[in-house]
Design a protein around this motif. Structure first.
Motif, PDB file in Angstrom:
ATOM      1  N   SER A  46       0.841  -1.195   0.000  1.00  0.00           N
ATOM      2  CA  SER A  46       0.000   0.000   0.000  1.00  0.00           C
ATOM      3  C   SER A  46       0.873   1.242   0.000  1.00  0.00           C
ATOM      4  N   ALA A  50      -2.672   5.573   1.154  1.00  0.00           N
ATOM      5  CA  ALA A  50      -3.625   4.495   1.413  1.00  0.00           C
ATOM      6  C   ALA A  50      -3.533   4.033   2.861  1.00  0.00           C
ATOM      7  N   ASP A  92       0.058  -1.183  -6.420  1.00  0.00           N
ATOM      8  CA  ASP A  92      -0.419  -0.049  -5.622  1.00  0.00           C
ATOM      9  C   ASP A  92       0.711   0.831  -5.101  1.00  0.00           C
TER      10      ASP A  92
END
Length: 259
Positions: A46, A50, A92
């Motif tokens: 992440s 996030a 991500d």
């Protein structure tokens, strides 16, 4: 006297999409006691925003300056050494490395790439290493607790494979790298001898912190903890406690004793 606390995230203050029971209150008690707090994580699935968004959803008020991640350490390293990143990361996290170009060659940046850890990607990274690229590991954890509650293979095994094949040693930028802990402490103006680490990983969180001189490192029996972990690595935890609430109780009691 204890001045600052480094708090691991996954398995310590949250578990999946839920806060560990009592965690929000425990963090609030640290702040109320005047302790400096830095949230640290080896998560490489992440991006930083996030992680901050997840913490906010769970009821934790954390600013960007209070969260330190391996991706930050990697960006700093790449800029300092003027290297361009060759990324072997989860999709991500790729945005964290946009705009980084260096004039002194490449560096392979390895995190938890998930399904992207296939032969083609690993072999491409290996070939760059053979040509002289550096090998940066955002973390070298063996396992992590996955969304189904079970342990899954973490990036450390893939870092080890690249080290073995290329005969190069990785530069580890996340926990337990001494530079990672010291950089996190610098953000809260705290020295090792004034700090406590709270984590669920006896090797990466606890032993790593104690090896560089943390005053204390507390292991909690949540997250990836498994029975007997406290005896598997050296140095052993200062204390092994039920959860973050019990760890905060321990810290506040220790401060009262020193007061």
């Amino acid at each position: 006297m204890i001045k600052g606390v480094l708090l691991d995230l996954a398995g310590v203050i949250y578990d999946g999409e839920d806060a560990v029971p009592g965690a929000t209150e425990a963090v609030a008690r640290l702040h109320e006691a005047g302790l400096l707090v830095c949230f640290v994580s080896n998560t490489t699935r992440s991006n930083k925003q996030a992680v901050l968004d997840r913490l906010a959803r769970l009821g934790f008020s954390v600013t960007s300056d209070e969260l330190f991640t391996p991706a930050q350490a990697a960006r700093n390293w790449l800029r300092k050494h003027e290297r361009s990143p060759h990324l072997l990361l989860h999709p991500d996290l790729i945005q964290e490395f946009q705009g980084l170009e260096g004039s002194r060659g490449k560096a392979i940046v390895v995190g938890d790439a998930g399904d992207a850890f296939d032969y083609e990607a690993l072999n491409a990274a290996f070939r760059e290493l053979v040509e002289g690229a550096e090998l940066l590991a955002l973390a070298a954890n063996r396992t992590f607790r996955d969304s189904d509650g079970k342990l899954s293979l973490d990036a450390g095994a893939f870092v080890a494979a690249l080290e073995f094949a290329s005969q190069r040693d990785a530069i580890v930028l996340g926990k337990p790298a001494p530079a990672f802990f010291r950089s996190a402490l610098a953000t809260i103006n705290c020295t090792e001898g004034e700090a406590v680490m709270i984590g669920d990983d006896a090797e990466t969180d606890v032993a790593g912190a104690l090896r560089i001189g943390f005053a204390h490192a507390l292991l909690v029996r949540t997250g990836k903890y498994r029975h007997g972990d406290e005896g598997r690595f050296e140095p052993a935890p200062t204390a092994t406690l039920r959860d973050i609430s019990a760890a905060v109780d321990w810290i506040l009691a220790k401060r009262r004793e020193a007061g």
